[in-house]
Design an enzyme around this catalytic site. Sequence first.
Site, PDB file in Angstrom:
ATOM      1  N   ASN A 268       0.854  -1.193   0.000  1.00 46.25           N
ATOM      2  CA  ASN A 268       0.000   0.000   0.000  1.00 46.25           C
ATOM      3  C   ASN A 268       0.897   1.254   0.000  1.00 46.25           C
ATOM      4  OD1 ASN A 268       0.973  -0.364   2.648  1.00 46.25           O
ATOM      5  ND2 ASN A 268      -0.658   0.934   3.401  1.00 46.25           N
ATOM      6  N   PRO A 269       0.308   2.459  -0.059  1.00 48.38           N
ATOM      7  CA  PRO A 269       1.116   3.682  -0.241  1.00 48.38           C
ATOM      8  C   PRO A 269       2.218   3.923   0.786  1.00 48.38           C
ATOM      9  CG  PRO A 269      -1.162   4.172  -0.678  1.00 48.38           C
ATOM     10  CD  PRO A 269      -1.136   2.750  -0.186  1.00 48.38           C
ATOM     11  N   CYS A 270       1.951   3.644   2.022  1.00 51.42           N
ATOM     12  CA  CYS A 270       3.018   3.958   2.994  1.00 51.42           C
ATOM     13  C   CYS A 270       3.882   2.744   3.321  1.00 51.42           C
ATOM     14  CB  CYS A 270       2.406   4.601   4.226  1.00 51.42           C
ATOM     15  SG  CYS A 270       1.518   6.116   3.825  1.00 51.42           S
ATOM     16  N   GLU A 272       3.370  -0.241   4.715  1.00 48.90           N
ATOM     17  CA  GLU A 272       3.233  -1.124   5.879  1.00 48.90           C
ATOM     18  C   GLU A 272       2.409  -2.374   5.614  1.00 48.90           C
ATOM     19  OE1 GLU A 272       1.865   1.757   5.510  1.00 48.90           O
ATOM     20  OE2 GLU A 272      -0.133   1.891   6.400  1.00 48.90           O
TER      21      GLU A 272
HETATM   22  P1  ADP Z   1      -4.721   7.420   9.115  1.00 47.25           P
HETATM   23  O1  ADP Z   1      -3.979   7.988  10.271  1.00 47.25           O
HETATM   24  O2  ADP Z   1      -5.421   8.480   8.299  1.00 47.25           O
HETATM   25  O3  ADP Z   1      -5.662   6.303   9.461  1.00 47.25           O
HETATM   26  P2  ADP Z   1      -2.131   6.431   8.133  1.00 47.25           P
HETATM   27  O4  ADP Z   1      -1.311   7.666   8.112  1.00 47.25           O
HETATM   28  O5  ADP Z   1      -1.883   5.452   9.238  1.00 47.25           O
HETATM   29  O6  ADP Z   1      -3.692   6.803   8.068  1.00 47.25           O
HETATM   30  O7  ADP Z   1      -1.938   5.674   6.764  1.00 47.25           O
HETATM   31  C1  ADP Z   1      -2.361   4.331   6.640  1.00 47.25           C
HETATM   32  C2  ADP Z   1      -2.663   4.028   5.224  1.00 47.25           C
HETATM   33  O8  ADP Z   1      -3.839   4.735   4.828  1.00 47.25           O
HETATM   34  C3  ADP Z   1      -1.622   4.452   4.217  1.00 47.25           C
HETATM   35  O9  ADP Z   1      -0.554   3.581   4.086  1.00 47.25           O
HETATM   36  C4  ADP Z   1      -2.445   4.495   2.965  1.00 47.25           C
HETATM   37  O10 ADP Z   1      -2.671   3.182   2.487  1.00 47.25           O
HETATM   38  C5  ADP Z   1      -3.739   5.086   3.478  1.00 47.25           C
HETATM   39  N1  ADP Z   1      -3.739   6.556   3.373  1.00 47.25           N
HETATM   40  C6  ADP Z   1      -3.276   7.449   4.255  1.00 47.25           C
HETATM   41  N2  ADP Z   1      -3.431   8.717   3.813  1.00 47.25           N
HETATM   42  C7  ADP Z   1      -4.006   8.613   2.612  1.00 47.25           C
HETATM   43  C8  ADP Z   1      -4.420   9.542   1.618  1.00 47.25           C
HETATM   44  N3  ADP Z   1      -4.286  10.855   1.746  1.00 47.25           N
HETATM   45  N4  ADP Z   1      -4.967   9.021   0.516  1.00 47.25           N
HETATM   46  C9  ADP Z   1      -5.127   7.703   0.350  1.00 47.25           C
HETATM   47  N5  ADP Z   1      -4.759   6.793   1.239  1.00 47.25           N
HETATM   48  C10 ADP Z   1      -4.204   7.231   2.346  1.00 47.25           C
END
Ligand code: ADP
Length: 561
Positions: A268-270, A272
């Site tokens: 996924n994008p980040c 993990e």
């Molecule tokens: P959150 O704190 O908003 O729940 P995280 O920062 O823990 O989210 O990120 C978890 C995952 O959520 C990311 O790896 C990505 O897959 C998704 N994500 C986070 N921010 C975005 C965004 N702006 N757009 C799309 N997906 C996002």
Amino acid sequence: MASLDSVARTVLRRRYLRRDETGEVVETPDELFHRVAADLASAEAAFGGDVDATEARFHEVMAERLFLPNSPTLMNAGTDLQQLAACFVLPVEDSIESIFEALSQTACIHQSGGGTGFSFSKLRPEGDVVGKTGGVASGPVSFMQIFDSATEQIKQGGRRRGANMGVLHVSHPDVETFVSAKGEADVLRNFNLSVATDAAFWDAIDAGEPYDLVNPRTDEIVRQVDPEALLELVAEMAWETGDPGVLFLDTIEAANPTPQLGHIEATNPCGEVPLLPYEACVLGSVNLAAHVDGETVDWDRLRETVHLGVRVLDDAIERSTFPVPEIAERVAETRKVGVGVMGFHDLLVDLRVPYGSPAAVEVAEAVMRFVHDEAWAASRQLAEERGPFPAWESSVHETPVRNATTTTVAPTGTISLLAGCSAGIEPIYNVAYTKHVLGGLEIRNDRFVDMVEARGLDAEVLLEDLHDRTTIQDVESIPDDVKRLFQTAHDLPPRQHLAVQAAFQRHTDNAVSKTVNLPASASVADVESVFRTARELDLKGVTVFRSGASTGQVLGEAPRR
Ligand code: ADP
């Protein structure tokens, strides 16, 4: 409900609370937690569970900010959208049809608040033949730009811009173009990049042998490169821009719980959550800072929260709708969830353990081992009540479990703001700063304020001086023991960032979101050495960020990985 600080209230109001057609907020924070709890708990009925009692417990654990599910669950549960997962991986095959199908699926996922990852490794390289038209192929990087512009145009439910992960295998003939893609300003702004390495690549480096670049369409060797020089190029670009990160595909595949369903090629994008094509994962994070009793971890409470967290997420899978039928099917088969932690640095402060000390690594290890063991205990229990995940029998799991994975360490970019704790397992950046999202949020570290006030210092005056500073180590008026507890990301040597990441990874099914910060003075060789150490530590991926690198590469409000 525990009271929310002003940052949490602002974030909720701007992004999470329901609005009517005219844009008026029509929900209070407590109503939000009730909406989410009621929706998720309604899943209990099908299994003969007590819906009302579960709803009350879900509400409490969220309202007290002991545990929060990922943003899409908070935004969408109990609404028309009802898409609750943050993480997706979509397949991209080597055809125009497949590329544009993935593009339209991406649009739907972004609209519902999820982030998407792709491996572009199957696309034929730039300059290769295109049979149908007799033309030449434009290659993965040029197609990624289409995904990038589409992302730019689609604001997620009007609330945040989408985020993508682009992965390319290191043996792809376009690897140098891919690795260098973000060297130009404003290119692929909505992408994080990861180059996928495997044992063959690292073996070639160790043996000092040339490495083959292979056309994925024909399986022909296009040319050979010096793998050491290629790694240096990756390090150079990461030094300059923070991208790409490096994935260790063999380590990821070794932990693939359902190899019978396919190989994992992307995250996924980040970073993990490594996922199979069409898989999705719902995440949620335990606020460690809220599980402290005096100066020790409140293990009983932590156990209770983790069990409840797994239940929240398993119910979220029941309740979630998915924008693409293939995703709904795959998720129903593997039921991956990711319970993680946030507020790790805050916990260390409460335990009086400096982040930079060996003891911090021990705390990391002990806490995550406990979370992991309890998450699996909860998933086994759910399997008894509800049956194991359908793909369980041919999976690597010996005992019946409800979920193919249970743990992940997410960045928690937004939910840590709601919980008022430090993000994920990251060290703090500053003790007071302006976060440049939602028109600017003023963030200050309450633990720091309390501690300096207890020493008779004027916190207001001090914070004014410390605002936006990335270290407090040079401030004479702050006592040494306080300084040690508030070491920032910049104060810590890369090896400590890696040691903490590795301690968490040892007890995490999926992967761990962590950035290894480097000082501005770090060299390209330092970056390369981080990559090598990460591989030796069996990490699934690594990402570096050097102070003063040319772009922040921050997507939406999510920090990189
Ligand atoms: P959150 O704190 O908003 O729940 P995280 O920062 O823990 O989210 O990120 C978890 C995952 O959520 C990311 O790896 C990505 O897959 C998704 N994500 C986070 N921010 C975005 C965004 N702006 N757009 C799309 N997906 C996002």
